[in-house]
Design a protein around this motif. Structure first.
Motif, PDB file in Angstrom:
ATOM      1  N   GLY A 187       0.706  -1.134   0.022  1.00 30.57           N
ATOM      2  CA  GLY A 187      -0.017  -0.109  -0.079  1.00 30.57           C
ATOM      3  C   GLY A 187       0.873   1.289  -0.030  1.00 30.57           C
ATOM      4  O   GLY A 187       1.883   1.471   0.478  1.00 30.57           O
ATOM      5  N   VAL A 188       0.302   2.248  -0.657  1.00 33.84           N
ATOM      6  CA  VAL A 188       0.894   3.531  -0.676  1.00 33.84           C
ATOM      7  C   VAL A 188      -0.053   4.656  -0.342  1.00 33.84           C
ATOM      8  O   VAL A 188      -0.867   4.769  -0.812  1.00 33.84           O
ATOM      9  CB  VAL A 188       1.462   3.992  -2.170  1.00 33.84           C
ATOM     10  CG1 VAL A 188       2.105   5.329  -2.129  1.00 33.84           C
ATOM     11  CG2 VAL A 188       2.362   2.919  -2.575  1.00 33.84           C
ATOM     12  N   THR A 189       0.490   5.584   0.809  1.00 37.23           N
ATOM     13  CA  THR A 189      -0.529   6.623   1.424  1.00 37.23           C
ATOM     14  C   THR A 189       0.340   7.934   0.901  1.00 37.23           C
ATOM     15  O   THR A 189       1.385   8.011   1.295  1.00 37.23           O
ATOM     16  CB  THR A 189      -0.720   6.369   3.056  1.00 37.23           C
ATOM     17  OG1 THR A 189      -0.959   4.869   3.274  1.00 37.23           O
ATOM     18  CG2 THR A 189      -1.696   7.195   3.470  1.00 37.23           C
ATOM     19  N   ILE A 190      -0.839   8.669   0.662  1.00 31.17           N
ATOM     20  CA  ILE A 190      -0.270   9.863  -0.041  1.00 31.17           C
ATOM     21  C   ILE A 190      -1.018  11.080   0.678  1.00 31.17           C
ATOM     22  O   ILE A 190      -2.198  11.021   1.091  1.00 31.17           O
ATOM     23  CB  ILE A 190      -0.170  10.179  -1.545  1.00 31.17           C
ATOM     24  CG1 ILE A 190      -1.613   9.998  -2.267  1.00 31.17           C
ATOM     25  CG2 ILE A 190       0.676   9.177  -2.311  1.00 31.17           C
ATOM     26  CD1 ILE A 190      -2.037  10.016  -3.320  1.00 31.17           C
ATOM     27  N   ASP A 191      -0.569  12.420   0.519  1.00 26.21           N
ATOM     28  CA  ASP A 191      -1.221  13.502   1.044  1.00 26.21           C
ATOM     29  C   ASP A 191      -2.166  14.208   0.037  1.00 26.21           C
ATOM     30  O   ASP A 191      -2.815  15.337   0.358  1.00 26.21           O
ATOM     31  CB  ASP A 191      -0.219  14.318   1.538  1.00 26.21           C
ATOM     32  CG  ASP A 191       0.847  14.951   0.561  1.00 26.21           C
ATOM     33  OD1 ASP A 191       0.671  14.710  -0.689  1.00 26.21           O
ATOM     34  OD2 ASP A 191       1.771  15.985   0.785  1.00 26.21           O
ATOM     35  N   GLY A 192      -2.193  13.835  -1.199  1.00 21.84           N
ATOM     36  CA  GLY A 192      -2.951  14.160  -2.308  1.00 21.84           C
ATOM     37  C   GLY A 192      -2.481  15.423  -3.175  1.00 21.84           C
ATOM     38  O   GLY A 192      -3.098  15.872  -4.082  1.00 21.84           O
ATOM     39  N   GLY A 193      -1.096  15.628  -2.980  1.00 24.35           N
ATOM     40  CA  GLY A 193      -0.410  16.554  -3.821  1.00 24.35           C
ATOM     41  C   GLY A 193      -0.104  16.148  -5.102  1.00 24.35           C
ATOM     42  O   GLY A 193      -0.346  14.860  -5.679  1.00 24.35           O
ATOM     43  N   ARG A 194      -0.224  17.147  -6.202  1.00 25.20           N
ATOM     44  CA  ARG A 194       0.047  16.485  -7.544  1.00 25.20           C
ATOM     45  C   ARG A 194       1.178  15.859  -7.931  1.00 25.20           C
ATOM     46  O   ARG A 194       1.114  14.723  -8.590  1.00 25.20           O
ATOM     47  CB  ARG A 194       0.002  17.911  -8.667  1.00 25.20           C
ATOM     48  CG  ARG A 194      -1.364  18.670  -8.424  1.00 25.20           C
ATOM     49  CD  ARG A 194      -1.454  19.707  -9.536  1.00 25.20           C
ATOM     50  NE  ARG A 194      -2.541  20.348  -9.626  1.00 25.20           N
ATOM     51  CZ  ARG A 194      -2.870  21.302 -10.532  1.00 25.20           C
ATOM     52  NH1 ARG A 194      -1.855  21.805 -11.337  1.00 25.20           N
ATOM     53  NH2 ARG A 194      -3.947  21.978 -10.731  1.00 25.20           N
ATOM     54  N   ASN A 195       2.198  16.185  -7.198  1.00 21.51           N
ATOM     55  CA  ASN A 195       3.606  15.364  -7.581  1.00 21.51           C
ATOM     56  C   ASN A 195       3.442  14.041  -6.981  1.00 21.51           C
ATOM     57  O   ASN A 195       3.955  12.993  -7.239  1.00 21.51           O
ATOM     58  CB  ASN A 195       4.676  16.095  -6.780  1.00 21.51           C
ATOM     59  CG  ASN A 195       4.521  16.158  -5.448  1.00 21.51           C
ATOM     60  OD1 ASN A 195       3.469  16.338  -4.813  1.00 21.51           O
ATOM     61  ND2 ASN A 195       5.712  16.492  -4.559  1.00 21.51           N
ATOM     62  N   MET A 196       2.547  13.720  -6.133  1.00 20.58           N
ATOM     63  CA  MET A 196       2.265  12.653  -5.360  1.00 20.58           C
ATOM     64  C   MET A 196       1.185  11.787  -6.085  1.00 20.58           C
ATOM     65  O   MET A 196       1.292  10.410  -6.505  1.00 20.58           O
ATOM     66  CB  MET A 196       1.824  12.652  -3.940  1.00 20.58           C
ATOM     67  CG  MET A 196       3.046  13.286  -3.037  1.00 20.58           C
ATOM     68  SD  MET A 196       4.542  12.299  -2.933  1.00 20.58           S
ATOM     69  CE  MET A 196       3.783  10.718  -2.070  1.00 20.58           C
TER      70      MET A 196
END
Length: 397
Positions: free
Chosen positions: A39-48
């Motif tokens: 799993g990969v959890t991100i902050d929602g930024g475009r680069n992510m």
């Protein structure tokens, strides 16, 4: 326990390709391949989150090229919860509140006089807090404090020849009370989602519970029932102004709609999450064929059932025999290792604020990385065993 495996410094740009490059370095360093990534959890930024050149898109391509299963991509649950509330337009209340708070707090004399005034009248609240957009919890705290001190603030502003007409407007006060109560409920959810070592099933459970609460709150607003709205209940005893039912219901309905639309990444995997959380509360015919035989054996085994009743999900899956329940063990490993929030990353940034200060003359990247990993770790070093392995000690001169 959840621990940081690596912390990498980035001195130039932070595009999706740059972050992905650092990720590849870490996997190589730790001798891990893409098959191990669940799993990969991100902050929602475009680069992510970009599907083509973002980290998500690059990881997806790398996993497919390696013949590995594409991991589950999650948007941080705490971040999504904050975005749900930001969708609700509170400007009609928040702008005047922030303006008044800034008038009191930004001038030292005003602030001292306001605190002295509250102390003189023996008020329960002794101060007002700033409202910071970055720190979501501050919004609810400020609204609640402002509502509690609304009469004292009105008197203080009048003495300062800076009256605020809205503090005499019953309709606006109703809106203030509604938002103060609603945001308080959201803040309580936010606090429950915070912390380390939260399993993804527990976090999703909190979201589902809050969705159900919003349905209840909406029905209560329609009936003008203030059982779960303390500010509204208090104001109802002080004013004859009619409660703005349509406005209140719309606020709750907008919030409810956002909570239903978001968290789709969790909703898609809800069946597997439910199976992981409680393999005894499922119909064998409804689960995937790879789990069916194992579920039948599991539900028929009283010894394993007693272990589940102890309440520790991680210990329960450790107890299962890997040869007898290989697919359930794999499913457990997948969801136990998955982060539902980026709380640990935010905690690491907070720690860095104290470590990377002007009082440190020399701080290399390696030292900073080590200090950050140690700073947020729950592991306790065994100094006695370490010292016993040493044969020669350095004595000070």
């Amino acid at each position: 326990t959840q621990e940081l495996a690596s912390v990498n410094s980035m001195h130039g740009t932070t595009t999706g390709a740059d972050i992905f490059k650092e990720l590849q370095k870490t996997l190589t360093k730790l001798n891990l391949d893409w098959n191990r990534l669940q799993g990969v959890t991100i902050d929602g930024g475009r680069n992510m989150s970009g599907e083509n050149i973002g980290v998500v898109g690059l990881i997806r391509k790398a996993s497919e090229s390696a013949g590995a299963t594409v991991p589950i991509f999650l948007h941080c649950i705490i971040h999504q919860q904050a975005l749900c509330v930001k969708h609700v337009d509170m400007s009609c209340v928040l702008k005047p509140v922030v303006s008044v708070v800034n008038f009191i707090r930004s001038r030292a004399l005003n602030h001292r006089q306001f605190r002295s005034f509250l102390k003189e009248i023996e008020s329960e609240s002794i101060d007002l807090s700033y409202c910071t957009a970055v720190r979501w919890l501050s919004c609810g705290k400020v609204l609640m404090q402002f509502f509690t001190l609304r009469k004292e603030i009105k008197i203080f502003l009048a003495e300062k020849k800076q009256p605020e007409p809205l503090l005499s407007d019953p309709e606006w006060l109703w809106k203030l009370a509604i938002f103060a109560d609603v945001v308080t409920h959201v803040n309580n959810l936010n606090l429950r989602l915070q912390g380390k070592n939260n399993l993804i099933c527990d976090l999703f459970e909190q979201i589902k519970a809050f969705r159900a609460k919003l349905i209840l709150l909406e029905s209560h607003m329609n009936e003008c029932n203030f059982s779960h709205f303390t500010c509204c209940e208090k104001l109802s005893t002080e004013t004859d102004e009619r409660f703005p039912t349509i406005f209140a219901v719309k606020v709750i309905a907008d919030l409810k709609l956002e909570f239903q639309k978001r968290f789709s990444d969790l909703d898609i995997n809800s069946r597997e999450i439910r199976l992981f959380q409680n393999p005894y509360d499922c119909n064998v015919g409804d689960v995937s064929s790879q789990f069916q035989m194992e579920i039948i054996d599991l539900q028929a085994n009283d010894q394993i059932k007693n272990k589940y009743k102890e309440g520790n999900l991680i210990d329960f899956y450790k107890f299962l025999d890997a040869k007898e329940f290989p697919n359930l063990k794999q499913l457990a490993g997948k969801f136990i290792s998955m982060y539902g929030t980026i709380y640990m990353c935010e905690q690491t940034f907070s720690r860095m604020k104290y470590l990377k200060s002007k009082y440190r003359e020399n701080l290399s990247d390696d030292h900073l990385q080590s200090l950050l990993i140690i700073g947020v770790s729950n592991l306790n070093p065994n100094f006695e065993e370490t010292l016993q392995e040493k044969t020669q000690f350095h004595h000070s001169h």
